[in-house]
Design a protein around this motif. Sequence first.
Motif: not given
Length: 503
Positions: A111, A115, A118
Amino acid sequence: MAKGQAKRKRPDPCSFVIFGVNGDLTHRLITPALYNLAAADLLPEKFCVVGIARKGSTSEALREDLMQGLRRFATRPVDDAIARRLLSCVTAIEADPKQPASFDAMRERLDALEQARETGGNRLFYLATPPGAFLPIARELGRTGMLRENGMWRRLVVEKPFGTDLASARALNGELLNLLTEHQIYRIDHYLGKETVQNILVLRFANGMFEPIWNRNHIDHVQITVDEKLGVGHRGSFYDATGALRDMVPNHLFQLLSLVAMEPPVKFDAHSVRSEKAEVLSAIQTQSQEEALQNSVRGQYVAGKIGDAAIGDYQAIAEVRPNSTTETYAALKLTIDNWRWAGVPFYLRTGKALCTKRTEIAIKFKQAPFAMFRDTPVNRLSQNFMIISTEPTEGIELQFNTKVPGPAIDIDGVEMKFRYKDYFQAEPSTGYETLIYDCMIGDNILFQRADSVEAGWRAVQPFLDAWKKVGAAGLQTYRAGSEGPALADELLARDGRSWRRLG
C-alpha cells in the motif's frame, strides 16, 4: 517497429508482484520479457516491480541478481540505461504463506509503495512458483484482501501445470474461483505467446482460400509435434512425478489443437475465442482405458548421443526413482466428435532427448485422384501438407505437386515457404512479452479458461488411468538422439499413414 505492426497503447499504472522472484522462470523469461517491453515503451509510465524474496533479501541485492540474470538470458543486446530504469523500480518484500503475519506486513508495505509510486492500486500477482505454492499464496492474498477489486483491478497469473489430473484441476479451479472471479485469473501458457501460434487464427479466418477446405472433406489427418533435444537434466524429482503427458499435452499441445480445430468465433474477443476453444476440447472423444492403450505409445529414453553430447539413461538421473515407469515420450491418437472433424484423426507426439527440437502442426490434405496420370511416367503423387512451425524456425510451409520442366510429364513435390524473419523485422523475444502485456491491459484472449483446462484433462484422463493400471507393461525404450520409440510409427502405420520425419 516491425513492418505492419500497429502502435499499441501503454497499460494503466500498476504493480507487478512476482512470487518466485529468485527462481529460474523469473531470470530466464520474465525479466527479459519485461526488459523487452520497456525497450518497446510498452510498460506503464507509473510502474513498480515487487519481488517476494527470501528472508533477509534486500532490494539492492535483488536488483543486482536480476541484472545478472538479464545479462545472461536477454534475447537482444542489453541497453544499460533501459535496464537500470526498469530495475530501479524493483523492491524486495518478504512474505511466506506459512507465516500469515508476513502477508499482513506485505499488504501494508505494498500500500505504501503504491502510494509513493502513484500506481493507483492496480496489481498483477505472478505465481512463478512450484504448483504446490499456488493455493497457499492465493489463500493468503485473499485473506488479506489483496485480491479485492474496489475501483482498481487485481489479477492473478498462474503458471502450468494447472493440476495433475482432472480431479486436481477441478479442485484448483474451485478454490481459485472462491477467491477471485474468472476474469481475474490468467492461466498462462507461453506457447500462446509465439507469433506463429497466434497467427493460426489469422491464417484460418482472414484468408478465404483456407477456411472452405478446413474440414473432414479435404483434410486427411493432423499431426502435432512438440519434441525436444534436451533431456530431463537436473529436474529429475519434478519430471519423475509428472512425465511427458502431464507436462505437455493438456496445455501446450491442446492449445495448438484447439486453435487448429475450433469453429470460427462470432467476433475476435476473449469470450468468443475462448468459448470456441473450450467447445472443441470438450468434443474430443473420451476413450475407454482399452482404447487409450491401443491409441497411445509411451516411451522412456536410454543412453545415446545427441550431436557430440552423450546422454545417459533417464533412470540414472538424480532423484528419479529406481525402475521408474514415468514416460519421457508420449504419442496419442485422438478424434474430435463434431461435424467438421468426424473421421479425421489427430496424432500428437512429444518427447525429451530426441534427435531435434521441433514444434509444428502438419495438416495433411487428402490425395488428389491419380486416374488422369495413369498413362504417364508418374507412379505416385507427393503428399500435400501445410506445416505451421514455431521451432526451430517460425513460419508456414505448403507442400504440393508441380510438373518437372521438360517434354515428358513428370511430377515432383515442391515447397513454398514463408518465414517470419524474412518478411518482418521483429526483435527476438521470449514469447512472454505479449502475454505479460495482455495481462496488464486486461485482455485474456490468449489465456485458458476453467472449462478449457478441465476439458483438456478430461481428454487425457483415460490415458493416465490406463498407463497407471498396466505399470511397466507397454513402456517402450528409445535411444537418446533417435526419433522416439519404434512403436510410435505403428500408431500411424496401421491407419496407412506415417509421421513426418524429424531429421
